[in-house]
Motif scaffolding. Sequence first.
Motif, short mmCIF file in Angstrom:
data_model
loop_
_atom_site.label_atom_id
_atom_site.label_comp_id
_atom_site.label_asym_id
_atom_site.label_seq_id
_atom_site.Cartn_x
_atom_site.Cartn_y
_atom_site.Cartn_z
N GLY A 100 0.82 -1.21 0.00
CA GLY A 100 0.00 0.00 0.00
C GLY A 100 0.85 1.26 0.00
N GLY A 101 1.95 1.25 0.74
CA GLY A 101 2.84 2.40 0.77
C GLY A 101 3.50 2.65 -0.58
N LEU A 102 3.91 1.59 -1.24
CA LEU A 102 4.52 1.74 -2.57
C LEU A 102 3.50 2.22 -3.60
CD1 LEU A 102 6.84 -1.38 -2.59
CD2 LEU A 102 7.55 1.00 -2.55
N ALA A 103 2.25 1.77 -3.47
CA ALA A 103 1.20 2.26 -4.37
C ALA A 103 0.93 3.73 -4.11
CB ALA A 103 -0.07 1.44 -4.18
N GLY A 104 0.95 4.13 -2.86
CA GLY A 104 0.79 5.54 -2.53
C GLY A 104 1.93 6.38 -3.08
N TRP A 105 3.14 5.84 -3.02
CA TRP A 105 4.28 6.55 -3.60
C TRP A 105 4.12 6.70 -5.12
CZ3 TRP A 105 7.70 10.02 -3.29
CH2 TRP A 105 8.70 10.12 -4.25
N LEU A 106 3.63 5.68 -5.77
CA LEU A 106 3.41 5.80 -7.21
C LEU A 106 2.40 6.90 -7.54
CD1 LEU A 106 3.31 2.17 -8.63
CD2 LEU A 106 4.90 3.98 -9.19
N LEU A 107 1.42 7.10 -6.67
CA LEU A 107 0.45 8.17 -6.88
C LEU A 107 1.07 9.55 -6.63
CD1 LEU A 107 -2.71 6.59 -5.25
CD2 LEU A 107 -2.33 7.03 -7.67
N MET A 108 2.00 9.64 -5.69
CA MET A 108 2.60 10.92 -5.33
C MET A 108 3.85 11.26 -6.13
SD MET A 108 0.61 12.20 -3.13
CE MET A 108 1.60 13.54 -2.58
N ALA A 109 4.50 10.28 -6.72
CA ALA A 109 5.78 10.50 -7.40
C ALA A 109 5.71 11.53 -8.52
CB ALA A 109 6.34 9.18 -7.92
N PRO A 110 4.66 11.55 -9.35
CA PRO A 110 4.62 12.59 -10.39
C PRO A 110 4.61 14.01 -9.82
CG PRO A 110 3.09 10.85 -10.93
CD PRO A 110 3.59 10.57 -9.54
N LEU A 111 4.01 14.19 -8.65
CA LEU A 111 4.02 15.52 -8.03
C LEU A 111 5.36 15.83 -7.38
CD1 LEU A 111 0.49 15.42 -6.38
CD2 LEU A 111 1.17 16.60 -8.46
N VAL A 112 5.91 14.85 -6.68
CA VAL A 112 7.17 15.07 -5.97
C VAL A 112 8.33 15.25 -6.94
CG1 VAL A 112 8.81 14.02 -4.35
CG2 VAL A 112 6.36 13.83 -3.92
N ALA A 119 3.02 10.86 -20.54
CA ALA A 119 2.57 9.46 -20.49
C ALA A 119 3.07 8.78 -19.23
CB ALA A 119 3.05 8.71 -21.72
N SER A 120 4.24 9.15 -18.77
CA SER A 120 4.77 8.54 -17.55
C SER A 120 3.95 8.92 -16.33
CB SER A 120 6.23 8.93 -17.36
OG SER A 120 6.35 10.34 -17.33
N THR A 121 3.40 10.12 -16.32
CA THR A 121 2.52 10.53 -15.21
C THR A 121 1.28 9.65 -15.19
OG1 THR A 121 3.26 12.81 -15.38
CG2 THR A 121 1.18 12.42 -14.25
N TRP A 122 0.65 9.49 -16.34
CA TRP A 122 -0.56 8.67 -16.40
C TRP A 122 -0.25 7.20 -16.12
CZ3 TRP A 122 -4.58 11.33 -15.72
CH2 TRP A 122 -4.67 12.62 -16.22
N ASN A 123 0.91 6.73 -16.52
CA ASN A 123 1.30 5.35 -16.24
C ASN A 123 1.44 5.12 -14.74
OD1 ASN A 123 2.23 2.68 -16.99
ND2 ASN A 123 4.28 3.37 -16.45
N ASP A 124 2.14 6.03 -14.06
CA ASP A 124 2.33 5.87 -12.62
C ASP A 124 1.02 6.00 -11.85
OD1 ASP A 124 4.98 5.41 -13.04
OD2 ASP A 124 5.71 7.19 -12.00
N VAL A 125 0.18 6.96 -12.23
CA VAL A 125 -1.09 7.15 -11.53
C VAL A 125 -2.01 5.94 -11.76
CG1 VAL A 125 -3.20 8.55 -11.47
CG2 VAL A 125 -0.96 9.65 -11.50
N ALA A 126 -2.09 5.47 -12.98
CA ALA A 126 -2.95 4.31 -13.27
C ALA A 126 -2.46 3.07 -12.53
CB ALA A 126 -3.00 4.04 -14.77
N LEU A 127 -1.15 2.83 -12.55
CA LEU A 127 -0.62 1.67 -11.83
C LEU A 127 -0.77 1.83 -10.33
CD1 LEU A 127 2.56 0.74 -13.86
CD2 LEU A 127 0.43 -0.50 -13.73
N GLY A 128 -0.59 3.04 -9.82
CA GLY A 128 -0.78 3.28 -8.39
C GLY A 128 -2.20 2.98 -7.95
N LEU A 129 -3.18 3.43 -8.74
CA LEU A 129 -4.58 3.14 -8.42
C LEU A 129 -4.89 1.65 -8.52
CD1 LEU A 129 -6.38 6.13 -10.15
CD2 LEU A 129 -6.14 5.72 -7.70
N LEU A 130 -4.37 1.00 -9.56
CA LEU A 130 -4.59 -0.44 -9.73
C LEU A 130 -3.99 -1.23 -8.57
CD1 LEU A 130 -5.52 -2.81 -11.62
CD2 LEU A 130 -3.18 -2.79 -12.48
N ILE A 131 -2.77 -0.90 -8.21
CA ILE A 131 -2.09 -1.63 -7.14
C ILE A 131 -2.77 -1.36 -5.79
CG2 ILE A 131 0.08 -1.81 -5.86
CD1 ILE A 131 1.48 -1.34 -8.59
N LEU A 132 -3.16 -0.12 -5.56
CA LEU A 132 -3.84 0.20 -4.30
C LEU A 132 -5.17 -0.52 -4.19
CD1 LEU A 132 -3.24 1.96 -1.85
CD2 LEU A 132 -4.52 3.78 -2.92
#
Length: 144
Positions: A100-112, A119-132
Motif C-alpha cells: 500500500g505504501g509503494l502504491a501511494g508513492w506511485l500516486l505521489m511520485a509525479p508531483l514530488v 505518459a509517464s505521469t498517467w502510467n504511474d497514476v494508473a498503476l498506483g490506483l490499480l495496485i492500491l
Amino acid sequence: MTSFISDQDFTTPAHTRAAGPPPYPDFSDISSRPRPRTLPLTVIFLAAVWLVVSAVPFGYIGAGRYDMFWNDAVTGITLAVVTAIRLLKPGVTGFAAVTGGLAGWLLMAPLVLQYGWSASTWNDVALGLLILTCAAIGPEPQPR
C-alpha cells in the motif's frame, strides 16, 4: 541369499498390495477447503513487472530524467519482490502495508518528482490506483 525378484509378491494384484494413499489426489472435499485469493496479488506482480519494463519505452533516459527511470525501476522491483514473498509465504504479515505504501508513492511520485503531464505521469497514476485497489481487496494474512 535372496534377490529383489524373490522378495516380491507376484500373486497378489498390485492394487491390493499397495499400502497408503491412492496415487491420485482426492478432490472430493475441494469445495470445503479454504482457498487463498491470489488473483489480486498476481495482478500486483504483473503491474510491478510492467512498471519496470515500461521505464524503457517511455524514454526517461533519452529525456535526461534519470530520477523518473530509477523511481519506476526501483519501485517496480521492490513491488515484485514483496508480492512474490506474499504469494509464496501467505502467512507473512506486514507486507500488505508495504504494498500500500509503494502504491501511494506511485500516486505521489509525479508531483514530488515533477513529471509534468506526460505518459509517464498517467502510467504511474494508473498503476498506483490499480495496485492500491488490488492491495485493498487482496488476501489478508492468516495467522499460523
